[in-house]
Design an enzyme around this catalytic site. Structure first.
Site, PDB file in Angstrom:
ATOM      1  CG  HIS A 121      40.895  42.641  47.597  1.00 58.50           C
ATOM      2  ND1 HIS A 121      39.897  42.429  47.748  1.00 58.50           N
ATOM      3  CD2 HIS A 121      41.306  43.392  47.902  1.00 58.50           C
ATOM      4  CE1 HIS A 121      39.344  43.325  48.006  1.00 58.50           C
ATOM      5  NE2 HIS A 121      39.865  44.367  47.766  1.00 58.50           N
ATOM      6  CB  CYS A 141      35.086  41.683  40.020  1.00 57.39           C
ATOM      7  SG  CYS A 141      36.309  41.462  41.397  1.00 57.39           S
ATOM      8  CG  HIS A 200      34.252  37.466  42.217  1.00 56.09           C
ATOM      9  ND1 HIS A 200      34.778  38.517  42.322  1.00 56.09           N
ATOM     10  CD2 HIS A 200      33.261  37.290  43.456  1.00 56.09           C
ATOM     11  CE1 HIS A 200      33.270  39.292  42.933  1.00 56.09           C
ATOM     12  NE2 HIS A 200      32.708  38.792  42.979  1.00 56.09           N
ATOM     13  CB  CYS A 253      37.161  38.615  38.083  1.00 50.47           C
ATOM     14  SG  CYS A 253      35.806  38.426  38.951  1.00 50.47           S
TER      15      CYS A 253
END
Length: 355
Positions: A169, A70, A116, A73
């Protein structure tokens, strides 16, 4: 809140927002990145009078990476990401694959937490307030760019919405024009004022909903309701009770109370369809007054506009989505399967026991 601005390896701005004032952010982006090249352009539709952003470079953006890859992260050892540091509270950075760039505006990514597996609803009130502060800061900074006329903070949540990164996000779009939806609101605002001898339409709507059956949640400084003509199966509008044009104008009392109210709404959204259901996909969208001149809207000023957040899901019932088919996509006439009064009733039924 402490704000630290730095640069990524390709020159994009990255900003840390920290809860502690003594936090030091000096990590360097170690990735061998070349300067970002974008092809964004704005094209005007002569028939509809709106604009389309053409951004072919976005075809190559990151698409559903595994969790251990990701890009949102924190960086860990040799696993390098968009965030150079090994931890963060809230971070904002220029999108590597922006829909708007240069003279066409700007796009930013807002990471709500370094966890996450979290969600906005799982944040603490302190963390949620920090996100609000970040939204406010970015609204202020972006409004001063010569290419920007309106700032839009939003969150897309869930694969059903089209989210390609699972990390919690949101995004901020800084448009070089007043968006069509806002323009419609401003025209309605001007027409209502003229028809009523000066009444503010936003004030009238809020007063009506505070006294009606579609009210979902009310506190000292905020009110949440399902609108009379809701477009989506479950749609809630959240207003500060004191009309302000943008996030910058919220007073401290409203800012302090916002996390409690908003986290409660998000938790209720996850309960709409019952226990055992996957998290509810949603879009959360802040509507703020444009920063450009509003002369074309019959003398309406920025102070006449009412900041508000619109929260809605495309899920209409368990396991079924609301698709924008012929009437919605072809003619922009929505057909809602859930009566707004019933939606409001359901959102009151699933109130959090934490309150």
């Amino acid at each position: 809140m402490k704000k630290t601005s730095t640069r990524l390896a390709d020159g994009r701005e990255l900003i840390y927002f920290d809860l502690r004032d003594d936090t030091v952010r000096d990590a360097v982006d170690r990735r061998p990145l070349e300067r970002t090249v974008t092809t964004s352009e704005i094209r005007r539709d002569e028939l509809l009078g709106d604009s389309v952003a053409v951004a072919s470079h976005r075809q190559g953006r990151t698409y559903h990476p595994p969790a251990d890859e990701c890009p949102l992260c924190p960086t860990q050892g040799d696993r390098l990401s968009e965030i150079p540091d090994s931890s963060y509270d809230v971070v904002v950075f220029e999108n590597r694959f922006p829909s708007l760039a240069g003279d066409s505006g700007r796009c930013e990514v807002v990471c709500f937490t370094s966890d996450h597996d979290a969600s906005f609803a799982s944040l603490t009130e302190e963390q949620a307030r920090l996100v609000l502060d970040a939204w406010t800061d970015r609204t202020s900074e972006l409004s001063h760019l010569s290419s920007v006329e309106q700032v839009f903070c939003f969150e897309n949540r869930g694969a059903e919405i089209g989210v390609t990164l699972g990390h919690p996000h949101g995004q901020i779009y800084a448009y070089p024009f007043t968006t069509p939806r806002t323009a419609l609101m401003l025209r309605s605002l001007a027409s209502h004022r003229e028809a009523t001898g000066g009444e503010n339409l936003f004030d009238a709507v809020l007063a009506r909903e505070l006294a009606g059956e579609r009210l979902v949640l009310e506190t000292a400084h905020w009110a949440a309701f399902v609108p009379y003509a809701a477009h989506w199966p479950y749609e809630v509008h959240l207003y500060p009770k004191r009309r302000v044009p943008d996030l910058l104008a919220l007073d401290e009392a409203a800012r302090t109370e916002f996390p409690q109210v908003y986290l409660e709404l998000l938790k209720r959204f996850d309960r709409i369809f019952g226990e055992g259901e996957p998290p509810t996909p949603y879009i959360a969208a802040w509507h703020q007054a444009p920063f450009g001149a509003l002369a074309e809207f019959d003398g309406v000023s920025r102070d006449d506009f009412a900041l508000h957040l619109e929260l809605f899901t495309i899920r209409r019932t368990s396991g079924k989505l609301k698709f924008l088919a012929g009437s919605e996509s072809g003619m922009n006439v929505f057909i809602n399967d859930v009566p707004p009064e019933r939606a409001a009733e359901r959102l009151r039924e699933v109130a959090s026991n934490e309150r």
